[in-house]
Design an enzyme around this catalytic site. Structure first.
Site, PDB file in Angstrom:
ATOM      1  CB  THR A 288      -0.973   0.013   1.332  1.00 54.40           C
ATOM      2  OG1 THR A 288      -1.723  -1.294   1.314  1.00 54.40           O
ATOM      3  CG2 THR A 288      -1.805   1.251   1.310  1.00 54.40           C
TER       4      THR A 288
ATOM      5  CB  SER B 187      -1.448 -11.471   0.079  1.00 59.11           C
ATOM      6  OG  SER B 187      -1.850 -10.503   0.938  1.00 59.11           O
TER       7      SER B 187
HETATM    8  N1  ASP Z   1      -2.196  -6.190   0.815  1.00 57.68           N
HETATM    9  C1  ASP Z   1      -1.303  -5.203   0.823  1.00 57.68           C
HETATM   10  C2  ASP Z   1      -0.010  -5.830   1.246  1.00 57.68           C
HETATM   11  O1  ASP Z   1       0.348  -6.448   2.204  1.00 57.68           O
HETATM   12  C3  ASP Z   1      -1.620  -4.387   2.564  1.00 57.68           C
HETATM   13  C4  ASP Z   1      -0.730  -3.478   2.976  1.00 57.68           C
HETATM   14  O2  ASP Z   1       0.405  -2.973   2.149  1.00 57.68           O
HETATM   15  O3  ASP Z   1      -0.431  -3.026   3.875  1.00 57.68           O
HETATM   16  O4  ASP Z   1       0.851  -5.777   0.447  1.00 57.68           O
END
Ligand code: ASP
Length: 345
Positions: free
Chosen positions: A16, A62
């Protein structure tokens, strides 16, 4: 050291933090870290020499896997002598796994590797990413008497610096997303950035950087729950190539004492599966033998994970299992604090 002599490499893997709003389309798109100085002008204030490397395409964390960890380790290895410190921008979801993995892969690390990210994109008005990034750069460049203040793999997030292999993501909502429940923070950023030097890992006498680039992922994690069935255990333990099982137990390392349960544990140990007992509790340690419900595990040859996080247990096993060590040696190293990941009482 003069600021212009401080050099930091920013490695943007994704997540993010690296998003910015396209002013025309109103969409979030990956931020161009090559233009970091124009997009976050505050950073110029340091006077540091900053360079960046971006993953193309950026990875939602992920989707992180062993190959990504090897890539990060190789980038650090190739640039080790050119930079004073490294900032790894990473999604928050698996950041604790990646920071743990890198702590074991970069065996003789003596420079700061600071993981950070954000709950809101760096291009959003209320972003937490700017402060996280700016303070991570400060920490990565901090030196005292010519030596780095924090020569280890850490996570900096929402004003707290924690040891990477002690950290767990605990919130999908709050800016304060990470916790180091069993080890004190290495620094707290308020009006002043206060380092707790007594908690920082000391790398010992100088050695060239040793990087472990092989990991063995033939492991499984089995979380106990009341109602666990023999069939479920058989499915997990029937995995043919299983080399190690992380058993997430209750409280101080406790598990059922039933014959059906113990027979399966013993069978796996006899087959050469290393079973590591870690607690489901976020705080506190496994104390095998304290209760009847853990003594039988000890007697069966299960290894205590003390206060290891599941993230550290997973990655430590992956690194150790890939090193052609005898099982007995792996077991000894599991009960050794290699990078400050466990508290041995
Ligand atoms: N889904 C994102 C990731 O872990 C969430 C984040 O960046 O906080 O890449």
């Amino acid at each position: 050291m003069e600021p212009e002599n401080t050099s930091i490499l920013i490695i943007y893997t994704g997540g993010t933090i690296g998003m910015i709003e396209d002013p025309v389309k109103g969409l979030l798109k990956p931020f161009n870290f090559k233009k970091i100085l124009t997009q976050i002008p505050e950073i110029k204030g340091f006077g540091y020499h900053l360079e960046s490397i971006s993953f193309e395409p950026p990875i939602d964390s992920s989707n992180i896997d062993i190959s990504t960890w090897i890539r990060i380790a190789e980038i650090i290895e190739e640039n080790y002598h050119l930079f004073d410190g490294f900032v790894v921008l990473h999604g928050t979801d698996t950041m604790a796994y990646s920071a743990s993995a890198l702590s074991f892969m970069l065996e003789t690390l003596d420079k700061p590797v600071i993981f950070t990210g954000a709950q809101l994109p760096i291009g959003a008005l209320r972003t937490d990413g700017k402060e996280n990034l700016i303070t991570s750069i400060v920490i990565a460049g901090a030196r005292e008497y010519g030596l780095p203040v924090v020569p280890e793999v850490c996570i900096y997030f929402e004003s707290k610096l924690s040891r990477g292999n002690r950290t767990t993501k605990v919130s999908a909502e709050h800016f304060n997303a990470f916790q180091s429940a069993n080890y004190p923070y290495l620094a707290i950023a308020g009006v002043h950035l206060v380092y707790h030097r007594e908690n920082v890992w000391q790398p010992g006498k100088f050695r060239e950087l040793v990087v472990h680039k092989k990991l063995n992922n033939h492991i499984a994690i089995m979380k106990l729950f009341p109602g666990l069935t023999p069939e479920y255990m058989d499915a997990v333990m029937g995995y043919r190539d299983l080399k190690a099982l992380i058993l997430e137990t209750y409280g101080a390392g406790n598990a059922p004492t039933g014959k059906w349960f113990m027979e399966r544990i013993k069978k796996a140990v006899d087959r050469g599966v290393i079973i590591l007992d870690v607690t489901q509790c976020i705080r506190g340690s496994v104390e095998m033998g304290r209760y009847e419900t853990s003594r039988h595990l000890l007697n069966a040859g299960v290894i205590s994970g003390y206060d290891l996080t599941t993230e550290a247990a997973t990655t430590k096993l992956m690194v150790l299992l890939a090193q052609n060590l005898k099982d007995e040696e792996v077991k000894i190293l599991l009960n050794t604090s290699l990078k400050g990941e466990i508290t041995l009482s």
